[in-house]
Write an enzyme that holds these catalytic residues in place. Structure first.
Site, mmCIF file in Angstrom:
data_model
loop_
_atom_site.group_PDB
_atom_site.id
_atom_site.type_symbol
_atom_site.label_atom_id
_atom_site.label_comp_id
_atom_site.label_asym_id
_atom_site.label_seq_id
_atom_site.Cartn_x
_atom_site.Cartn_y
_atom_site.Cartn_z
ATOM 1 C CB ALA A 63 -10.613 17.633 -7.372
ATOM 2 N N GLY A 102 -7.691 12.212 -7.923
ATOM 3 C CA GLY A 102 -7.139 12.895 -9.131
ATOM 4 C C GLY A 102 -5.795 12.166 -9.454
ATOM 5 C CD GLU A 105 -8.635 8.445 -9.255
ATOM 6 O OE1 GLU A 105 -9.396 7.674 -9.233
ATOM 7 O OE2 GLU A 105 -8.764 9.857 -9.256
ATOM 8 C CD GLU A 125 -10.124 10.074 -4.770
ATOM 9 O OE1 GLU A 125 -9.605 10.875 -5.379
ATOM 10 O OE2 GLU A 125 -9.629 9.723 -3.386
#
Length: 697
Positions: A63, A102, A105, A125
């Site tokens: 992020a 992310g 992901e 995270e």
């Protein structure tokens, strides 16, 4: 089309390129650009396969920290990934550098993944008190199975490319450095073989294999010890378990619910504060960014004991030659043998190779004379806490070392200015306070003297990073930041035991707060003789240091873990503290000698007296400019003393409790107990009157 994401075509391969320095973070602009580029690729009838690749040194590394704490603008990350996953055209993610959070992901939302051998992937995270919130907990276990997904997600640890291949996270690992060329070659192979879009969400073999097993029950049981007191790791387990018990779309909804629970947790706020504070602490107030830094190519260490040996290992680990000086050959040989044993033990655990053991040992040499420090760029003194001894050593180093060599003391309490006064180069003297075990603990408390030059300060901060430490610049006073606060806590812990608490009761209150060990167990680990030496030095300097039953332990040879007896007793090869009736008797006799009638003390009183006295002292440290910011104190305590990172550090924790509550309690104890330590800090009173927090400074 977004400027940070572009679309182009090479032959039959549509190339989506992210270029958002420094780490291609998933900002709103990147997410929007990825959606727009995907639309263009879908409309490009000549593109048979799409390739997602990143410019610069890394794939998407997570992020955008600049957007932390702000509402996510559309398109959200999960929605963007879903668009990629639902593409009719196969999409290949080409991974170099790191694919984290992310970023991984996003790669899992693509249909195929190729990585350079140097790449690493992970879902970190949990280290911010969160869980992967864009499908990571639902897609990863479909590739790895439950156990490996749980390990990766609950630790946040990175996985090397070769291991990611073995786990099924990536489909191919290639050598080389040109990720675009590697990606194009792999994408062309997918096109030539006519492979379809393969969605991770549809892969259920691993789900069926682990469904109904006791893996989740066993994993939670193991977490009770590994993640004691933490919130998000257990939510991570719940989320992964949902992948096995619910259809994919419902699992995604459950992941989102659990993610929001983590977002609302106070632990998330504490961990995010610690994350940003660690990055901010490297910026030293008043030290220009362009300050020259000296080259440290060779280091000297004085003292081959536990601390000196540990300090030397830091430099050898970083490839910097180091020479250790001792007074006697026997002590030198023993110290070098301990260093080798430490490396051998690390090799047995598989963390380094035997070749690395030999490589690092070859960088460490011994000497019985300071004359061998003539070409050293830095010399660190690591002897016991005696000002007379340190002054003598620094006077000798001043003569033996070349001009421009930095002379540093590992003192934990003594004045750097007084030590520097023993030399003709006070501008080159600084404190480098390592924490035990020095080769493990991440904190390096860097103590500036009144005459320490900016160049030496900048060099010390840069050196901390080079040897894998978190450097915190602090001012010069008794105990600096960490130990000054610790000694206030220690005095209250002692007083509480004198008044009726047991050492184990005090320690339990601190471990329940989240510390890895309590005050007295920590004394045993460090060595009771260290505190004893400090108290003797302070008494020698004319300070009114009260009598202590801990002095009696030291005088009886109960020095802590190293003698298997201190405040607690220890079994051979076991560090677990065991309450000792002999110590209870020593304490009882001490109370009788001092005319103290023991009383019952509550856990809440222990918490307030041990912790609020630290907060009050921290406010005084800020007021005096010993620490420039409250975050400097927070990072010192997180990395040097085991303050639970999920509480954000002592000053952040105080802000969370409320400074008005802290001040009222400090005033209460000042009235009830007296003492300078309970006199409310002027800064604390000022902040309360203005309705502000330490973090507002």
């Amino acid at each position: 089309m977004s400027e940070v994401v572009t679309y182009s075509r090479e032959g039959t391969i549509g190339v989506i390129t992210v270029n958002y320095p420094p780490v291609n973070a998933l900002s709103h602009a990147v997410r929007s650009g990825l959606v727009a580029a995907l639309e263009q690729g879908q409309k490009d009838t000549d593109a048979k396969v799409l390739l997602l690749v990143c410019e610069g040194r890394t794939f998407i590394a997570g992020a955008d920290i600049r957007e932390f704490g702000k509402p996510m603008q559309e398109p959200g990350l999960a929605a963007m990934i879903e668009l990629y996953e639902n593409s009719d055209k196969p999409i290949v993610a080409a991974i170099h550098g790191t694919a984290l959070g992310g970023g991984l992901e996003t790669a899992l939302g693509c249909h195929y993944r190729v990585a350079l051998s140097s790449a690493r992937v992970g879902l970190p995270e949990v280290k911010l008190g969160l869980l992967p919130g864009a499908g990571g907990t639902q897609r990863l276990p479909r590739l790895t199975g439950a156990q490996k997904a749980l390990e990766m997600i609950t630790t946040g640890d990175f996985v090397a490319a070769k291991d990611a291949l073995a786990l099924g996270i990536v489909d191919s690992v290639e050598e080389g450095s040109d990720i675009r060329a590697v990606g194009l070659t792999y994408a062309q192979k997918i096109a030539d073989e006519g492979k379809p879009a393969r969605r991770v969400r549809d892969l259920n073999d691993k789900i069926e294999a682990d469904k109904g097993s006791d893996v989740f029950e066993q994993f939670r049981a193991g977490l009770q010890k590994k993640a004691r007191g933490l919130f998000s790791p257990f939510k991570c387990v719940d989320a992964v378990e949902a992948a096995f018990n619910l259809p994919f779309d419902e699992g995604m909804k459950r992941e989102r619910e659990l993610f929001m629970e983590c977002m609302e947790s106070p632990q998330r706020a504490g961990l995010v504060h610690a994350f940003f504070a660690e990055r901010e602490v490297s910026k030293v107030k008043g030290l220009p960014k362009d300050t020259p830094v000296r080259d440290i190519r060779k280091v000297g260490v004085i003292g081959a004991g536990t601390m000196g040996g540990g300090i030397a290992m830091n430099f050898a680990n970083a490839g910097i030659p180091v020479t250790i000086a001792e007074v006697k050959q026997e002590a030198l040989d023993k110290g070098l043998a301990v260093i080798r044993k430490n490396y051998e033990n690390t090799a047995k655990k598989g963390r380094i190779t035997q070749a690395q053991v030999e490589e690092r040992m070859s960088l460490i040499s011994g000497t019985l004379t300071y004359d061998d420090f003539g070409d050293a760029d830095l010399v660190i003194e690591a002897v016991f806490e005696s000002m007379d001894l340190k002054k003598k050593i620094f006077g000798q180093l001043d003569e033996a070392c070349k001009p421009g060599a930095i002379l540093a003391s590992n003192t934990s309490t003594l004045s750097i200015d007084d030590i520097a006064a023993a030399t003709k180069r006070p501008q080159d003297v600084i404190g480098l306070h390592f924490f035990s075990p020095a080769n493990v603990m991440k904190l390096l408390e860097i103590v500036r003297g009144e005459k320490t030059s900016d160049e030496v300060k900048a060099t010390a901060m840069a050196l901390a990073k080079k040897i894998g430490k978190v450097g915190v610049m602090v001012g010069n006073c008794y105990g600096f930041v960490g130990n000054r606060m610790l000694h206030k806590r220690g005095a209250e812990a002692m007083a509480l035991v004198n008044e009726g608490a047991s050492p184990q009761q005090v320690d339990k209150v601190l471990t329940d707060l989240g510390f890895p060990m309590g005050q007295f167990a920590m004394s045993d680990l460090a060595g009771i003789d260290i505190g004893y030496s400090i108290r003797k030095e302070r008494r020698k300097a004319g300070e009114d240091v009260p009598a202590s039953w801990m002095d009696k332990l030291a005088e009886q040879g109960r020095l802590g873990q190293k003698t298997q007896a201190g405040v607690y007793k220890y079994e051979e090869g076991n560090r677990k503290p065991i309450p000792d009736p002999q110590v209870d008797q020593i304490i009882a006799e001490f109370r009788q000698e001092q005319g103290i009638t023991p009383r019952e003390i509550t856990d809440q009183e222990i918490l307030e007296r041990c912790m609020y006295v630290m907060i009050n002292e921290g406010a005084k440290i800020l007021e005096e400019g010993i620490a420039d910011r409250s975050l400097d104190i927070d990072i010192t305590w997180i990395y040097g003393y085991g303050f639970p990172a999920y509480r954000g550090g002592p000053m952040f924790w105080a802000d969370q409790i409320g400074l008005d509550t802290i001040l009222a309690t400090v005033k209460h104890f000042h009235e009830a107990l007296g003492g300078e330590q309970w006199k409310p800090a002027g800064l604390l009173e000022k902040l309360v009157s203005e309705g502000r927090k330490f973090s507002d400074l």
